[in-house]
Design a protein around this motif. Structure first.
Motif, PDB file in Angstrom:
ATOM      1  N   TRP A 132       9.645  71.129  79.916  1.00  0.00           N
ATOM      2  CA  TRP A 132      10.676  70.272  80.516  1.00  0.00           C
ATOM      3  C   TRP A 132      10.550  70.265  82.038  1.00  0.00           C
ATOM      4  CZ3 TRP A 132      15.058  67.284  79.417  1.00  0.00           C
ATOM      5  CH2 TRP A 132      16.050  67.229  80.389  1.00  0.00           C
ATOM      6  N   HIS A 168      10.058  65.379  82.553  1.00  0.00           N
ATOM      7  CA  HIS A 168      10.810  64.872  81.412  1.00  0.00           C
ATOM      8  C   HIS A 168      11.425  63.516  81.748  1.00  0.00           C
ATOM      9  CE1 HIS A 168      13.718  67.198  83.873  1.00  0.00           C
ATOM     10  NE2 HIS A 168      14.543  66.214  83.567  1.00  0.00           N
ATOM     11  N   ILE A 169      11.976  62.878  80.753  1.00  0.00           N
ATOM     12  CA  ILE A 169      12.610  61.579  80.944  1.00  0.00           C
ATOM     13  C   ILE A 169      13.957  61.768  81.637  1.00  0.00           C
ATOM     14  CG2 ILE A 169      13.577  59.560  79.770  1.00  0.00           C
ATOM     15  CD1 ILE A 169      11.531  60.044  77.533  1.00  0.00           C
ATOM     16  N   GLU A 170      14.183  61.004  82.671  1.00  0.00           N
ATOM     17  CA  GLU A 170      15.441  61.116  83.399  1.00  0.00           C
ATOM     18  C   GLU A 170      16.624  60.833  82.473  1.00  0.00           C
ATOM     19  OE1 GLU A 170      17.427  59.624  87.627  1.00  0.00           O
ATOM     20  OE2 GLU A 170      15.739  58.509  86.744  1.00  0.00           O
ATOM     21  N   GLY A 171      17.622  61.698  82.540  1.00  0.00           N
ATOM     22  CA  GLY A 171      18.809  61.523  81.720  1.00  0.00           C
ATOM     23  C   GLY A 171      18.738  62.166  80.356  1.00  0.00           C
ATOM     24  N   ILE A 220       8.738  59.968  84.998  1.00  0.00           N
ATOM     25  CA  ILE A 220       9.264  61.264  84.612  1.00  0.00           C
ATOM     26  C   ILE A 220       9.844  61.940  85.847  1.00  0.00           C
ATOM     27  CG2 ILE A 220       7.727  61.612  82.646  1.00  0.00           C
ATOM     28  CD1 ILE A 220       5.984  63.373  84.423  1.00  0.00           C
ATOM     29  N   VAL A 221      10.711  62.912  85.631  1.00  0.00           N
ATOM     30  CA  VAL A 221      11.304  63.656  86.735  1.00  0.00           C
ATOM     31  C   VAL A 221      11.085  65.144  86.490  1.00  0.00           C
ATOM     32  CG1 VAL A 221      13.025  61.895  87.265  1.00  0.00           C
ATOM     33  CG2 VAL A 221      13.565  63.711  85.621  1.00  0.00           C
ATOM     34  N   ASP A 222      11.188  65.939  87.567  1.00  0.00           N
ATOM     35  CA  ASP A 222      11.048  67.376  87.422  1.00  0.00           C
ATOM     36  C   ASP A 222      12.409  68.015  87.196  1.00  0.00           C
ATOM     37  OD1 ASP A 222      12.315  67.465  89.895  1.00  0.00           O
ATOM     38  OD2 ASP A 222      10.511  67.998  91.019  1.00  0.00           O
ATOM     39  N   SER A 223      12.468  69.346  87.213  1.00  0.00           N
ATOM     40  CA  SER A 223      13.715  70.035  86.912  1.00  0.00           C
ATOM     41  C   SER A 223      14.810  69.760  87.940  1.00  0.00           C
ATOM     42  CB  SER A 223      13.471  71.549  86.821  1.00  0.00           C
ATOM     43  OG  SER A 223      12.905  72.038  88.035  1.00  0.00           O
ATOM     44  N   GLY A 280      15.189  66.768  89.239  1.00  0.00           N
ATOM     45  CA  GLY A 280      15.496  65.349  89.146  1.00  0.00           C
ATOM     46  C   GLY A 280      14.676  64.470  90.064  1.00  0.00           C
ATOM     47  N   CYS A 281      13.622  65.047  90.664  1.00  0.00           N
ATOM     48  CA  CYS A 281      12.768  64.277  91.566  1.00  0.00           C
ATOM     49  C   CYS A 281      11.701  63.528  90.768  1.00  0.00           C
ATOM     50  CB  CYS A 281      12.089  65.192  92.577  1.00  0.00           C
ATOM     51  SG  CYS A 281      13.250  66.068  93.652  1.00  0.00           S
ATOM     52  N   LEU A 282      11.471  62.294  91.130  1.00  0.00           N
ATOM     53  CA  LEU A 282      10.510  61.442  90.431  1.00  0.00           C
ATOM     54  C   LEU A 282       9.106  61.990  90.586  1.00  0.00           C
ATOM     55  CD1 LEU A 282      10.312  58.738  88.814  1.00  0.00           C
ATOM     56  CD2 LEU A 282       9.772  57.634  91.000  1.00  0.00           C
TER      57      LEU A 282
END
Length: 250
Positions: A167, A171-174, A240-243, A245-247
Motif C-alpha cells: 500500500w 495505491h488508488i487515491e481514496g 497512484i498515491v503514496d502513504s 497521499g502524494c501523487l
C-alpha cells in the motif's frame, strides 16, 4: 510492541498443537472422500465451509453460495485457507478437476488443516449445477472499467486487501486498506454498509477474489473483484498515491 506484530493465522492452534505432539501430523498421503452433490449439500448444511480452489474467473462465474475462493495455484494456498477460516470448522473442497484433490490435501497437511476436510465435490461445480443446486456469482471488472466508473463519479468504494508495505508503495487515491488476512476478524471496522458497491483489489486479483468471497459470505451484496489488480492499474498508467497521499504516477 504487540500492536506492530501481524495478526496470527487462524490455524496457529493446529500448528502449535502439532509441534507439541498434541495433534498428529499426517505422515501418509492425505485423502478426502468424494461427495456427490446431495452429500456435499448435507455437509454444508451441518456447518462446513466450502473452500473453492478454482481461478477467480471460474469462481466468479458460478460457485456454491457461501464459498471462500482460495487459489490452489497460489504457493500460499494452505496459509491462505488458514487465514480466512475459523478454528476447527469443518471444510469442504471444490477443485477444478478431481485429479487436483491430492495436491490440495498435500498442501493443507503442511499446516494441519487436512484433518478438517470432510470431503470434496466430486465432479466439481458442473456436477453441482447438473443436480439442480443453486450457484451465485461475483462480478469481475477490469481496471479500465473501474477507472471509467471513477471518471463518471459513480465509482464503488475501493477496498485494497494487500499488505501495508504494498500500500505504501502506491495505491488508488481514496481506497481503504484492509489486509485480506485480517478481514474476517475486522469486518466490523470496514467503513462501508453491506449494500455499498465495493471494488476489491490486490496485486493481481487472487487475494482480492479471496477477500471478495469473504465479504459475500458476510452479507455484502454488491462486491466486484478487480481482475489484474494494481499490477494492471499501474501498467495502464493510471494514477497512484503514496502513504502520504502524494501523487506517484498517472
Amino acid at each position: 510492541m504487540n500492536a506492530e506484530q501481524p495478526v496470527r493465522p487462524a490455524n496457529i492452534v493446529n500448528i502449535v498443537a502439532i509441534n507439541q505432539g498434541l495433534r498428529p501430523l499426517t505422515m501418509e498421503e492425505p485423502t478426502a472422500a468424494g461427495l456427490d452433490p446431495g452429500a456435499f449439500a448435507d455437509a454444508l448444511a451441518r456447518g462446513a465451509i466450502v473452500i473453492d480452489s478454482r481461478p477467480s474467473t471460474a469462481f466468479g462465474a458460478a460457485h456454491v453460495p457461501g464459498s471462500l475462493n482460495v487459489h490452489l495455484t497460489s504457493p500460499e494456498f494452505e496459509q491462505r485457507v488458514g487465514w480466512v477460516t475459523p478454528i476447527d470448522v469443518p471444510l469442504l473442497l471444490v477443485v477444478d478437476t478431481d485429479d487436483l484433490m491430492p495436491r490440495a490435501m498435500h498442501a493443507l497437511a503442511f499446516v494441519g488443516l487436512d484433518g478438517r476436510v470432510r470431503g470434496y465435490l466430486q465432479g466439481g461445480i458442473e456436477a453441482w449445477r447438473s443436480a439442480g443446486k443453486p450457484t451465485v456469482a461475483v462480478d469481475q471488472i477490469t481496471v479500465e472499467q473501474l477507472r471509467a466508473q471513477m471518471a463518471r463519479g459513480d465509482a464503488p468504494r475501493v477496498l485494497d486487501v494487500r499488505e501495508a508495505t504494498e500500500w505504501n508503495a502506491g495505491h488508488i487515491e481514496g481506497a481503504h486498506l484492509q489486509s485480506y488476512r485480517q478481514l474476517e476478524q475486522r469486518m466490523a471496522d470496514l467503513p462501508v454498509e453491506r449494500e455499498t458497491p465495493i471494488a476489491v483489489i490486490c496485486h493481481s486479483g487472487a487475494r482480492s477474489s479471496t477477500a471478495s468471497s469473504v465479504l459475500r459470505r458476510h452479507g455484502f451484496t454488491r462486491v466486484s473483484n478487480v481482475t489484474g489488480g494494481m499490477a494492471a492499474w499501474k501498467k495502464a498508467g493510471f494514477p497512484i498515491v503514496d502513504s502520504a497521499g502524494c501523487l506517484l504516477g498517472g
